[in-house]
Design an enzyme around this catalytic site. Structure first.
Site, mmCIF file in Angstrom:
data_model
loop_
_atom_site.group_PDB
_atom_site.id
_atom_site.type_symbol
_atom_site.label_atom_id
_atom_site.label_comp_id
_atom_site.label_asym_id
_atom_site.label_seq_id
_atom_site.Cartn_x
_atom_site.Cartn_y
_atom_site.Cartn_z
ATOM 1 N N TYR A 116 -19.893 -65.499 -49.719
ATOM 2 C CA TYR A 116 -18.582 -64.458 -49.696
ATOM 3 C C TYR A 116 -17.791 -64.923 -50.890
ATOM 4 O O TYR A 116 -17.744 -66.206 -51.414
ATOM 5 C CB TYR A 116 -17.996 -64.508 -48.661
ATOM 6 C CG TYR A 116 -18.630 -63.680 -47.395
ATOM 7 C CD1 TYR A 116 -18.490 -62.314 -47.380
ATOM 8 C CD2 TYR A 116 -19.726 -64.071 -46.586
ATOM 9 C CE1 TYR A 116 -19.408 -61.422 -46.557
ATOM 10 C CE2 TYR A 116 -20.429 -63.363 -45.697
ATOM 11 C CZ TYR A 116 -20.281 -62.155 -45.874
ATOM 12 O OH TYR A 116 -21.039 -61.242 -44.920
ATOM 13 N N TYR B 44 -12.889 -51.762 -41.677
ATOM 14 C CA TYR B 44 -14.228 -51.883 -42.049
ATOM 15 C C TYR B 44 -14.452 -53.363 -41.411
ATOM 16 O O TYR B 44 -13.710 -54.312 -41.957
ATOM 17 C CB TYR B 44 -14.417 -51.971 -43.597
ATOM 18 C CG TYR B 44 -15.912 -52.365 -43.766
ATOM 19 C CD1 TYR B 44 -16.801 -51.804 -43.361
ATOM 20 C CD2 TYR B 44 -15.909 -53.425 -45.037
ATOM 21 C CE1 TYR B 44 -18.251 -52.238 -43.814
ATOM 22 C CE2 TYR B 44 -17.121 -53.695 -45.277
ATOM 23 C CZ TYR B 44 -18.230 -53.376 -44.700
ATOM 24 O OH TYR B 44 -19.468 -53.901 -45.100
ATOM 25 N N HIS C 48 -21.919 -52.526 -41.570
ATOM 26 C CA HIS C 48 -23.259 -52.338 -42.094
ATOM 27 C C HIS C 48 -23.740 -53.400 -41.511
ATOM 28 O O HIS C 48 -23.423 -54.675 -41.146
ATOM 29 C CB HIS C 48 -23.166 -52.797 -43.513
ATOM 30 C CG HIS C 48 -22.678 -51.747 -44.421
ATOM 31 N ND1 HIS C 48 -21.415 -51.842 -45.020
ATOM 32 C CD2 HIS C 48 -23.124 -50.707 -44.963
ATOM 33 C CE1 HIS C 48 -21.110 -50.726 -45.819
ATOM 34 N NE2 HIS C 48 -22.279 -49.813 -45.755
#
Lengths: 165, 856
Positions: free
Chosen positions: A35, A79, A120
């Site tokens: 990340y 999200y 996702h």
């Protein structure tokens, strides 16, 4: 002993620059991608505090859950960026408790009100998809070539509507 | 401050000035400094030679921060009126403020000559006498105070305490008894009376009058005198045991129920039943355990008594419960049992067993049934790693830790444990790296921060350690180190000093060792206020404990280490003053040091400016007290300290308390010898060696000194005078018979210790002292790597640095051999290799082995 023994204790902690090292360490073993620094800056945003947590089992940090708020038109979406529990601690409802915590926080969030949560899942990860479906998420589509550097590249998009508490 | 009659003419003032002077005294008491100063000046304008006024003015100025000026005035004032108690009292106050207790007491005694019944002066004198441990004088002073004010309760108790301290317990008892007879209508549970009564019980106990002590205790606790219930129970049980009473068993049992996790209660309980067999002890402990299942102490204690199968039976649930609860300190607790080799092996076997039973893949992991929690397995691994580290099986310990880290990479204990293993194996850089990984997991954990800094210091990374420590120290401090020094952090001071010492910056090391000495001086000073406070508040028992503790203060390990290391440095600069000179001129400052120095200078300048500001503001009424502010340190890097003219005297003073407080430490006596022999204190030197011989006659460092003392004696330019000369000679003969030549003495020593690296090094040093050729010395030293030699890291390092100091061509050969022999160690790597390791130790990033950027 079952996972519901009184000895086992699940708790959560908010993120700060001080325990970010633990988040980095967990991410490095939980996820196949690295990340960016932007990710780590984002999760320290005080507005996200209710949605970004370290997960502890018997006082040992064993997992994380991290979300961010997105504004789409007049709607606000949550999200779910990452969620993961270290392998030896799985199947003990730690993931469910973490997700429930975030869902509860989302439904009691009023300024702004949150309309839905989405995420996702890589299309090779059926277990993860079933996990979210058990928690009321629905597949709404496939994001092609979502992952650029790992295969398979495609991802399911799952979402769940949030009703205010 | 009361005035006395019979005033000498030069002190006498006319009515107006006399009343002004009284005003000065009241204003001073009320700390109206500005007004007091003005009034004093008014008197001095007319009577410039008036000593008492001058002293008062000086005292007020000192309080206002104009110290030098003030003290000058006080001294002048005393000279002008040598028979004034006020002048001497003021002078005493000033000296006390400077912590010059001996001189202060002298001034107070002078003051008392001219005002025998001044309560303030008497009280201060008593405090000084206690601080200086002049207990006979203290008894006298307390007597006068009691005679003057017999109705003040604390005067009675203070006299009893004074007798107690002077060793006269019987008189102390009499005073207390008399005091108690004067008491009337004491309310229930009065804390002062409670404390005094408990002190009375203690006194009787120390006198061996157990029956009397017990009856006083029982009567007092029934009549609602004593507040502290636990203290009653403990004293009762103790006294009953000493009286061998049948009731003692019950008394101890009551205590166990009161606090079932206090181990000493169990010892008392078992002893009270006259139990000396392990079997019987175990039976009793089992009973208590079943009655108080939550108590840990009886289960742990049982492990000490049990052996064989019984031990195994008890140890397994004990360990398992620790692993399940996740007690990080479990190994520290269990390790005490390892003195027993059999128990060590049993635990090792048990660990295998428990680990197998709790391994994640032992039973097929189905999602619904778990036999054990994953953290249990984690704590088992952690314990097992510590176990093998204890046994110096470093590879094994590291393997287990790798497994644990794969299981749960977020537990800081695993990284600190790994660091300790690496450190013990000699990989200081790897250790520093590992503990830094732990620190990065939790930046607000000060324990991890300190550990990481400490490991950096151990690896010689002084500046880098300071950077870490700075995360937790005050931001406005001149440096992190300065703040930690203020906070009296002995851990920091000793580690930093040792690190500087190892890297050859002995000036900086010495500076820190002296800082440690100062910390102990401060702790000693700190008790001063309690001489008054504790008597006023009647906290007698804890006060007596405090005094006893202060008397043994410098037996603290940090003091011992600092004194020995500092004295070695002092001796080294005495032997070779050019060391100090070359350190002074080498300009060895690194960039970081220069920066720190600049910052320190700036801060010091600021302090000075502030105090100047204070000076210019004469109108300020602010009381700055009588203690001098710390002078500006004009020797930040310790160069002046290192080049001082009296290194041996300083070393002797540093070491002195240890001859009584650490008499079993052979290094102390060797250090005392090294200093004494150079100060030409021959008898002291011989005595130190005799002490050392009585501890361990085969000690390698002692061996070197035995040769050294003989050579020093025979090199004396002339026979020392009687009686020193003959006495010295006699004690030398006791240490080492004259008929043996030193060469023989040395070779015999080496033959007795062929496998000890330390002994080999000592023998080599002696050969060198006896002018053996370098080649021979080298051969001796290389025997330390022979097949029979018992390798130890520290000694091998010492040998290597000794070879280097001799300029030996074979030093490199020695280093390479060591590097091959010490698995995991990095201390024998080349400077280039070490530089790389340093870089790795400092660049710890938590992340991925392969760089894959996330998209989102």
């Amino acid at each position: 002993m079952s996972s519901a023994t009184p000895n086992s204790r699940v708790s959560f902690a908010s993120l700060s620059s001080n325990n970010l090292g633990t988040v980095r360490k967990l991410n490095s073993v939980l996820f196949p991608i690295k990340y960016s620094e932007k990710f780590y800056n984002d999760i320290l945003n005080p507005d996200y505090e209710e949605f970004c947590k370290l997960v502890y089992y018997n006082d040992v940090p064993v997992g994380t859950i991290c979300c961010r708020l997105e504004t789409k038109g007049d709607q606000t979406h949550l999200y779910l960026m990452t969620m993961g529990i270290l392998a030896p601690y799985r199947s003990r409802k730690l993931g469910s408790e973490s997700l429930d915590l975030v869902l509860r926080a989302a439904s009691s969030h009023h300024q702004p009100k949150i309309d839905k949560i989405y995420l996702h899942v890589q299309i090779s990860n059926g277990d993860a998809k079933r996990f979210y479906e058990r928690h009321g998420f629905q597949e709404v589509g496939i994001h092609e070539d979502y992952y650029k550097k790992i295969a398979p590249h495609d991802a399911w998009i799952l979402e769940k509507a949030i009703s205010a508490a | 401050m009361s005035r006395v009659l019979g005033i000498p003419p030069k002190r006498a003032l006319p009515l107006k000035e006399a009343s002004l002077f009284k005003e000065v005294l009241t204003m001073y008491e009320a700390r109206q400094l500005k007004k007091g100063l003005k009034t004093a000046d008014q008197i001095l304008k007319k009577f410039p030679e008036h000593g008492e006024t001058m002293c008062m003015k000086g005292l007020i100025l000192t309080h206002m921060g104009r110290r030098e000026e003030g003290i000058d005035l006080v001294k002048k004032g005393v000279r002008l009126d040598l028979t004034s108690h006020i002048c001497w009292h003021v002078f005493g106050l000033i000296q006390k403020g400077e912590k010059n207790y001996e001189e202060a007491l002298k001034s107070y005694i002078q003051a008392l000559r001219f005002d025998k019944e001044n309560l303030n002066i008497l009280r201060d004198a008593a405090h000084l006498q206690t601080q200086l441990r002049l207990y006979d004088g203290l008894v006298e002073t307390r007597h006068i105070l009691l005679r003057l004010r017999p109705t003040v309760r604390q005067n009675w108790v203070s006299l009893a305490v004074a007798y107690h301290l002077s060793g006269n317990l019987l008189e102390a008892k009499k005073v207390l008894e008399q005091y108690e007879r004067t008491l009337k209508n004491v309310p229930d549970y009065d804390t002062e009376h409670s404390e005094t009564t408990m002190y009375h019980v203690r006194l009787l106990e120390e006198l061996g009058e157990f029956t009397e002590a017990l009856s006083l205790l029982d009567v007092s606790s029934k009549s609602r005198v004593i507040v502290d219930k636990t203290a009653i129970m403990e004293a009762r049980a103790r006294l009953l045991s000493k009286l061998k009473s049948d009731e003692s068993e019950h008394a101890w049992r009551v205590l166990i129920d009161h606090n079932p996790d206090c181990t000493s209660y169990y010892h008392g309980y078992l002893a009270s039943q006259g139990i000396d067999s392990d079997e019987a002890s175990l039976a009793i402990l089992r009973d208590i355990s079943s009655q108080i299942p939550r108590a840990n102490a009886p289960r742990r204690l049982a492990l000490s008594f049990a052996s064989g199968d019984r031990f195994k039976e008890l140890a397994k649930p004990y360990l398992l419960s620790g692993f399940t609860k996740g007690i990080p300190s479990l190994f520290a607790d269990i390790k005490l049992l390892y003195k027993d080799q059999a128990k060590l092996s049993q635990i090792q076997a048990l660990l295998e067993e428990i680990r197998a039973e709790n391994a994640p893949d032992s039973a097929a992991p189905s999602s619904s049934t778990f036999t054990s929690q994953p953290t249990t397995y984690l704590w088992i691994l952690y314990f097992q790693a510590q176990h093998f580290s204890y046994l110096s099986q470093f590879r094994r310990a590291l393997e287990i830790l790798d497994e644990a880290l794969k299981h749960t990479p977020t537990l800081p204990e695993l990284y600190t444990c790994r660091a300790r293993v690496l450190k013990r194996a000699g990989d200081l850089f790897g250790a520093a790296r590992s503990v830094e990984e732990a620190r990065l997991l939790d930046g607000q954990d000060r324990f991890l921060n300190t550990k990481s800094a400490k490991y950096r210091l151990r690896a010689g990374l002084v500046d880098e350690a300071s950077a870490l420590l700075g995360l937790f120290t005050k931001k406005d401090a001149t440096s992190p180190g300065a703040d930690l020094e203020d906070m009296q952090s002995l851990l920091y001071l000793i580690e930093e000093a040792d690190a500087q010492n190892r890297s050859g910056k002995i000036n900086l090391a010495l500076k820190k060792y002296i800082a440690i000495q100062k910390v102990f001086d401060e702790v000693e000073d700190d008790q001063y206020d309690f001489h008054g406070y504790s008597m006023r508040k009647f906290t007698i028992n804890i006060y007596l404990n405090l005094l006893a503790w202060e008397d043994r203060l410098r037996s603290h390990l940090a003091y011992v280490k600092a004194a020995i290391s500092a004295s070695r440095i002092f001796v080294a600069v005495h032997d070779d003053p050019s060391i100090a000179a070359s350190l002074a001129s080498s300009g060895q400052l690194t960039d970081a040091e220069k920066k720190a120095k600049k910052k320190a200078k700036k801060a010091a300048q600021k302090v000075q400016d502030d105090s100047k500001k204070g000076n210019s503001q004469q109108s300020s009424n602010e009381d700055k007290g009588l203690e001098p502010t710390a002078p500006k340190d004009d020797d930040v890097d310790g160069i002046k300290l290192l080049g001082c003219s009296d290194p041996l005297e300083r070393a002797a003073k540093f070491l002195h308390p240890l001859t009584t407080l650490a008499p079993q430490n052979i290094e102390v006596w060797i250090a005392v010898y090294d200093v004494a022999i150079r100060r030409k204190k021959l008898l002291q030197a011989a005595k130190a060696l005799k002490h050392a011989c009585s501890i361990d006659v085969e000690n390698p460092e002692l061996h070197i000194r035995l040769v050294h003392v003989r050579r020093t004696a025979s090199a004396l330019p002339q026979e020392p005078p009687v009686p020193i000369g003959p006495l010295f000679k006699e004690s030398l003969l006791e240490l080492l018979p004259e008929e043996v030549s030193l060469e023989t003495f040395n070779s015999q020593y080496l033959q007795r210790h062929p496998s000890s690296q330390q002994a080999i090094l000592a023998a080599a040093k002696v050969s060198q002292m006896l002018q053996a050729p370098l080649q021979e010395v080298e051969n001796t030293l290389f025997a330390a790597l022979g097949p029979d030699a018992k390798l130890d890291l520290e000694s091998s390092q010492a040998i290597l640095s000794y070879l280097k100091s001799l300029g030996s061509q074979r030093a490199e050969e020695f280093r390479l051999t060591c590097d091959g022999k010490f698995d995991l160690s990095t201390v024998f790597k080349s400077p280039e290799e070490q530089a790389l390791l340093v870089k790795q130790a400092l660049s710890v990033v938590i992340g991925y082995p392969d760089e894959v950027e996330a998209e989102a």
